[in-house]
Design a protein around this motif. Structure first.
Motif, mmCIF file in Angstrom:
data_model
loop_
_atom_site.group_PDB
_atom_site.id
_atom_site.type_symbol
_atom_site.label_atom_id
_atom_site.label_comp_id
_atom_site.label_asym_id
_atom_site.label_seq_id
_atom_site.Cartn_x
_atom_site.Cartn_y
_atom_site.Cartn_z
ATOM 1 N N THR A 170 -6.767 2.553 2.408
ATOM 2 C CA THR A 170 -6.155 1.146 2.580
ATOM 3 C C THR A 170 -6.776 0.310 3.781
ATOM 4 O OG1 THR A 170 -4.394 1.733 3.946
ATOM 5 C CG2 THR A 170 -4.110 2.324 1.754
ATOM 6 N N ALA A 205 2.841 8.811 -1.579
ATOM 7 C CA ALA A 205 2.938 8.820 -0.161
ATOM 8 C C ALA A 205 4.343 9.305 0.133
ATOM 9 C CB ALA A 205 3.260 7.252 -0.026
ATOM 10 N N ILE A 233 -4.047 7.104 3.072
ATOM 11 C CA ILE A 233 -3.479 5.627 3.918
ATOM 12 C C ILE A 233 -4.900 5.170 4.530
ATOM 13 C CG2 ILE A 233 -2.572 5.221 6.010
ATOM 14 C CD1 ILE A 233 -0.997 5.426 3.674
ATOM 15 N N ASN A 280 0.869 -1.365 0.124
ATOM 16 C CA ASN A 280 -0.032 -0.077 0.012
ATOM 17 C C ASN A 280 0.880 1.196 0.009
ATOM 18 O OD1 ASN A 280 -2.543 -1.171 -0.021
ATOM 19 N ND2 ASN A 280 -2.359 -1.713 2.314
ATOM 20 N N LEU A 281 2.042 1.225 0.263
ATOM 21 C CA LEU A 281 3.043 2.354 0.425
ATOM 22 C C LEU A 281 3.896 2.565 -0.842
ATOM 23 C CD1 LEU A 281 3.909 2.092 4.083
ATOM 24 C CD2 LEU A 281 2.300 3.595 3.219
ATOM 25 N N SER A 329 -0.478 10.466 10.913
ATOM 26 C CA SER A 329 -1.353 9.009 11.237
ATOM 27 C C SER A 329 -1.353 8.591 12.464
ATOM 28 C CB SER A 329 -0.934 8.129 10.220
ATOM 29 O OG SER A 329 -0.930 8.505 8.774
ATOM 30 N N LEU A 355 5.433 3.338 7.700
ATOM 31 C CA LEU A 355 5.051 4.353 7.042
ATOM 32 C C LEU A 355 6.315 5.424 7.199
ATOM 33 C CD1 LEU A 355 1.488 5.234 8.671
ATOM 34 C CD2 LEU A 355 1.969 5.304 6.384
#
Length: 709
Positions: free
Chosen positions: A83, A58, A80, A52-53, A121, A110
């Motif tokens: 996801t 990002a 984020i 996902n990153l 986050s 992250l």
């Protein structure tokens, strides 16, 4: 005695059981095997998060106005959020999976990409959301779910201008008014202003505000409790009675909108009290299932344990990316020749360059392996609490001790991981020269963004003292909140009779030795290494106890001065403890690999490098205490040089094991013509066919004098 004989007497004694240098040509496939060790029990979920990153959007934004950078970061947080990777850490009651480790590992990954994104986050889902999730009940479900889906952006209103680490002394008040059935939140003085509060200056609409709780007819505060307070209307204007300040431009984390909060008799519903561990009824009667005010306080601060583990993990994440960038550059960039005037050597072929990057790389491995142990332990603890197997409000004595121990572990881990991040990232930046100073290559951003890690979620010096105090009070179970007199009380006990277990981290080295005379054991022997580190841990603790023991007959004020005078020993005790645990975690992870395998040989040398560097960091102490002779210390120094020589060709494999997203490693400096490898891919040549200890018979002196560049 002749001069030759005298010189012979100063030589470092050759070590037995020394490992052979690794093959000159590294096996790239070993990176995948080392990755499994580093990811530990979390490999599957980490891989899902990595997927996902690995996207350009990002990455941190380094150009634009402060407003543009903040607005851009909020969009990244929303990305984020889509996801679902951070929301899973919430309790099942509120729609998550209840797996606390997912949030901590998420912050680690992250931070490998964007520290500002990790911190914002973390504020949204870990601090604001975590407070509501952990401290709230069913009546707060809408806030928890709003934190999860970002419909309720929030902050964590704890730190005050006058009180940061000393949370028990916060001055903000929450006074219950039975006539209106409301709490009145107030800032009684400028020193009670909430400061440095992330997600406040621009985006936050809500805040989890920590305040002293007062009820009618009770003169004393019931202690610090947490309240949900609305700070902004939906249009962004401050709510009535709330004043919001903006800290503006900072030394890093530019996208995180840190601000201040003050409250002028702001009224909130009675139900806004997060009442998992205490409540106030409509008439103003205070009740709590936890009778002890101190234990209630530490139970309510459980979110800080997760936060400290997460910040430590985030620091480690940024360190891994920085070392990966620097070492990959070192395998490309050429500078100076090594004897052949027609060929310039790669940076990694110069010993001084290997030392400055591979030594911190070994410590990074140790931190990661300890992190796996601590996160797993924390996950098991929170899972047991959620299932009812472990009562949060009425734990058994063993559970209470384990909870306090978890607090110490999180504090010391956060300190060691973030302090290492500062040192290692700076070294990575410098080792890349001018290229490292370009924002496009990310190292300056990693360096700036991790700077504050050493002071937020608890100043490192304060956290190390906390861990040091808990090392003492761990043996006096009746103590919950050690005062100076409590510390003195423990000093009367016989420390030498204590055999301390290793906080549930495994079986290697279950006891602490009282004496240490085995000069025959090899410096490369894992058990010997653990004993060397554990002995320092115990002797520093004994020294601490002796220093405060003299105050046992003094009054409280004088005793406090004695304890204050021993703060350096508190810090040293915590350092010795956590470094000993790092070595143990390393050894246990190493033992899981097949004997005789290449991957075990590689990680064994990384472990040797970490332990020997730790010994050299404290060489003065070991010699002052007559634990290690000067010859043995010289042997350790020589071994470090030989180890970085052996690991040099493998250093890119070692950072590939971090599995840093490709988008992070796609840096402009790798495409610079200055890294052209047209001079050929000649074999590595640092004498790596010899035994690592073959040259131990030489008096090498200062390693810097023997650097290749």
């Amino acid at each position: 005695m002749t001069s030759a004989e005298a010189k012979e007497g100063r030589k470092a004694k050759p070590e037995s059981r020394s490992p052979q240098a690794l093959p000159e040509t590294p096996d790239a496939a070993i990176a995948g095997k080392l990755k499994k060790v580093l990811d530990g029990p979390f490999e599957e979920t980490k891989d899902e998060i990595r997927a996902n990153l690995n996207r350009e959007e990002a990455l941190p934004q380094v150009e634009g106005t402060l407003e543009e950078i903040r607005a851009g970061l909020l969009e990244k947080v929303k990305m984020i959020g889509e996801t679902g990777m951070m929301q899973t850490a919430f309790s099942k009651r509120n729609g998550g999976s209840g797996e606390a480790h997912l949030g901590i590992n998420g912050l680690d990954l992250l931070a490998q990409v964007n520290d500002s994104l990790a911190i914002k986050s973390g504020v949204q889902w870990g601090l604001w959301g975590g407070a509501v999730d952990v401290l709230g009940t069913d009546r707060h479900k809408e806030y928890a779910q709003g934190a999860m889906n970002l419909t309720k952006l929030g902050s964590y209103g704890m730190t005050e201008r006058g009180h940061g680490s000393n949370v028990q002394a916060l001055q903000t008040t929450a006074t219950y008014d039975p006539e209106t059935k409301e709490f009145v939140i107030n800032t009684p003085s400028p020193m009670a202003t909430k400061t440095y509060i992330g997600n406040t200056a621009r985006d936050g609409r809500w805040s989890a505000v920590f305040a002293q709780l007062y009820t009618p007819g009770v003169e004393e505060s019931h202690g610090v409790h947490c309240f949900v307070v609305r700070i902004r209307e939906e249009d962004g204007t401050p709510c009535e009675g709330v004043t919001i300040g903006d800290h503006g431009h900072k030394g890093g984390l530019l996208g995180v909108d840190n601000g201040t909060l003050t409250f002028d008799n702001v009224r909130i519903p009675r139900e806004a009290l997060l009442n998992q561990f205490a409540d106030v009824d409509e008439e103003g009667n205070y009740t709590s299932p936890i009778e002890s005010s101190n234990r209630r306080f530490f139970t309510m601060l459980g979110t800080l344990i997760r936060g400290r583990l997460a910040v430590g993990a985030a620091g480690a994440g940024a360190t891994k990316s920085s070392l990966a960038i620097a070492l990959k550059y070192a395998h490309q960039r050429r500078q100076f020749n090594t004897g052949d005037e027609n060929k310039e050597a790669k940076l990694i072929e110069h010993r001084v360059h290997r030392r400055r990057l591979i030594i911190p790389l070994a410590r990074t491995y140790a931190i990661q392996l300890l992190q796996n142990k601590l996160v797993q332990r924390y996950a098991d603890q929170t899972s047991a609490q959620a299932s009812g197997e472990w009562s949060v409000t009425d734990p058994t004595p063993k559970q209470a001790d384990a909870a306090r121990e978890m607090e110490s572990l999180a504090a010391a881990f956060k300190a060691v991981a973030t302090e290492h991040a500062m040192d290692a990232i700076q070294e990575a930046r410098e080792s890349c020269g001018g290229a490292g100073f370009m924002s496009e290559n990310m190292l300056t951003t990693f360096r700036a963004d991790t700077d504050v890690f050493v002071t937020f979620e608890g100043d490192n010096m304060v956290l190390l003292q906390l861990a040091g105090k808990n090392l003492i009070t761990a043996f006096a179970k009746e103590l919950e909140n050690p005062s100076p007199m409590d510390l003195v009380k423990f000093a009367a006990t016989n420390v030498t009779d204590i055999v301390r277990s290793r906080v549930g981290l495994g079986t290697a080295g279950q006891s602490v030795v009282d004496t240490f005379t085995s000069e025959e054991a090899s410096l490369f022997d894992a058990e010997y290494q653990l004993k060397v580190l554990a002995l320092r841990e115990q002797l520093v603790l004994r020294s601490l106890v002796r220093r405060i023991q003299s105050a046992r007959k003094l009054d409280r004020a004088e005793a406090a001065k004695v304890v204050d005078g021993a703060q350096d020993h508190l810090v040293n005790a915590a350092w010795a403890w956590i470094e000993s645990l790092m070595a143990q975690a390393f050894i246990e992870a190493e033992q899981e690999l097949p004997e005789g395998s290449t991957e075990r040989a590689v990680i064994e040398q990384v472990r040797n490098l970490f332990v020997l560097d730790t010994i050299i960091r404290n060489a003065g102490w070991y010699q002052e205490q007559n634990v290690l002779s000067s010859g043995r210390v010289k042997a350790a120094r020589a071994a470090i040089n030989d180890l970085v020589d052996s690991l040099g060709p493998w250093s890119e494999v070692l950072v590939d094991a971090f599995a840093i997203p490709e988008v992070v490693l796609d840096r402009p400096m790798f495409k610079d013509g200055g890294t052209d490898d047209s001079q050929g891919k000649e074999a590595w040549n640092v004498g790596s066919n010899i035994s690592i200890t073959k040259r131990y018979g030489e008096d090498k002196g200062d390693p810097a004098e023997h650097a290749d560049a």
